[in-house]
Design a protein around this motif. Structure first.
Motif, PDB file in Angstrom:
ATOM      1  N   LEU A  60      77.319  84.507  -5.574  1.00 25.54           N
ATOM      2  CA  LEU A  60      76.794  85.241  -6.737  1.00 25.54           C
ATOM      3  C   LEU A  60      77.853  85.320  -7.835  1.00 25.54           C
ATOM      4  N   GLU A  61      79.083  85.607  -7.422  1.00 28.27           N
ATOM      5  CA  GLU A  61      80.185  85.678  -8.387  1.00 28.27           C
ATOM      6  C   GLU A  61      80.397  84.325  -9.054  1.00 28.27           C
ATOM      7  N   ARG A  62      80.322  83.271  -8.279  1.00 19.58           N
ATOM      8  CA  ARG A  62      80.507  81.926  -8.818  1.00 19.58           C
ATOM      9  C   ARG A  62      79.427  81.614  -9.860  1.00 19.58           C
ATOM     10  N   TYR A  63      78.177  81.936  -9.522  1.00 18.59           N
ATOM     11  CA  TYR A  63      77.081  81.693 -10.448  1.00 18.59           C
ATOM     12  C   TYR A  63      77.248  82.523 -11.723  1.00 18.59           C
ATOM     13  N   PHE A  64      77.613  83.780 -11.567  1.00 17.78           N
ATOM     14  CA  PHE A  64      77.822  84.664 -12.714  1.00 17.78           C
ATOM     15  C   PHE A  64      78.875  84.092 -13.660  1.00 17.78           C
ATOM     16  N   LEU A 107      70.638  85.077 -10.241  1.00 20.34           N
ATOM     17  CA  LEU A 107      70.814  86.524 -10.260  1.00 20.34           C
ATOM     18  C   LEU A 107      69.466  87.242 -10.278  1.00 20.34           C
ATOM     19  N   MET A 108      68.541  86.765 -11.096  1.00 15.94           N
ATOM     20  CA  MET A 108      67.227  87.400 -11.172  1.00 15.94           C
ATOM     21  C   MET A 108      66.479  87.255  -9.842  1.00 15.94           C
ATOM     22  N   ARG A 109      66.600  86.089  -9.230  1.00 22.33           N
ATOM     23  CA  ARG A 109      65.957  85.903  -7.920  1.00 22.33           C
ATOM     24  C   ARG A 109      66.505  86.905  -6.920  1.00 22.33           C
ATOM     25  N   TYR A 128      76.430  92.240 -12.527  1.00 21.37           N
ATOM     26  CA  TYR A 128      76.537  90.951 -13.206  1.00 21.37           C
ATOM     27  C   TYR A 128      75.510  90.830 -14.337  1.00 21.37           C
ATOM     28  N   LEU A 129      74.284  91.282 -14.087  1.00 21.85           N
ATOM     29  CA  LEU A 129      73.258  91.213 -15.130  1.00 21.85           C
ATOM     30  C   LEU A 129      73.619  92.123 -16.298  1.00 21.85           C
ATOM     31  N   ASP A 130      74.160  93.303 -16.011  1.00 23.24           N
ATOM     32  CA  ASP A 130      74.597  94.206 -17.081  1.00 23.24           C
ATOM     33  C   ASP A 130      75.713  93.566 -17.912  1.00 23.24           C
ATOM     34  N   GLN A 131      76.639  92.909 -17.238  1.00 26.99           N
ATOM     35  CA  GLN A 131      77.747  92.266 -17.957  1.00 26.99           C
ATOM     36  C   GLN A 131      77.251  91.106 -18.817  1.00 26.99           C
TER      37      GLN A 131
END
Length: 198
Positions: A60-64, A107-109, A128-131
């Protein structure tokens, strides 16, 4: 003498795991899936990443970070941040084969699945979405300071709408919408979500 295990490439392993989780979701991925995809034994997977949850959080961090870099590259690649955002919508609308920018948001998924995934994953994906919303808002603030938006433009609302537009376009691309219709939708969203100063 026992043969030593071949050292693994952490970056390549995280990339492969990210694609696997992106395609199947957290609960859809088994340990056997990870063994095959990473070409690692269970003991090696746990030694390298501690747990399936920890590995998922790292992907998740990588994708973000990848998404933040994508936004930044478009913001700096155009004549202005505003034109960069428009360019990103058009890129998604073009839906080129193999373009990861056009795939549904990982992230949405995960957010949709998060009630069943535990607090650590839920908190991470929401953060992550907030950022990302804040990063997009900063680009609109910059555009506003340069006179590209009306003085009264609500940058927080524009950021949320823009983020939503990316999600809709990526979903339509995944559904296989007609390419001309998808490109037209991207143009429409660009004109309504990124209103230029008159």
């Amino acid at each position: 003498m026992a043969q030593r295990a071949k050292p693994y490439d952490r970056d390549a392993a995280l990339e492969s795991a990210m694609i696997l989780f992106w395609n199947k979701g957290y609960n859809g991925v088994s340990l056997k899936d990870l063994e095959r995809t990473l070409n690692m034994k269970p003991g090696s997977i746990y030694a390298a990443f501690s747990s399936k949850e920890r590995l998922f959080l790292l992907t998740l961090e990588r994708y973000f970070k990848e998404q933040r870099e994508l936004l930044a590259s478009f913001a700096t690649g155009g004549a202005s941040p505003l034109e960069g955002l428009v360019g990103l919508l058009r890129r998604i609308g073009a839906n080129a084969p193999g373009d990861r920018a056009c795939r549904p948001c990982f992230l949405m998924r995960t957010l949709l699945d998060s009630p069943a995934l535990g607090d650590a994953i839920s908190e991470a994906v929401r953060s992550y979405l907030d950022q990302m919303d804040q990063q997009i808002r900063t680009l609109f603030i910059q555009a506003k300071s340069h006179g590209a938006l009306e003085p009264g433009a609500d940058t927080a609302l524009l950021a949320q709408n823009f983020h939503g537009a990316m999600t809709v376009l990526r979903t339509e691309a995944f559904r296989g919408s007609n390419k001309a219709a998808l490109a037209a939708l991207a143009e429409h969203m660009a004109s309504t979500l990124v209103p230029a100063r008159r």
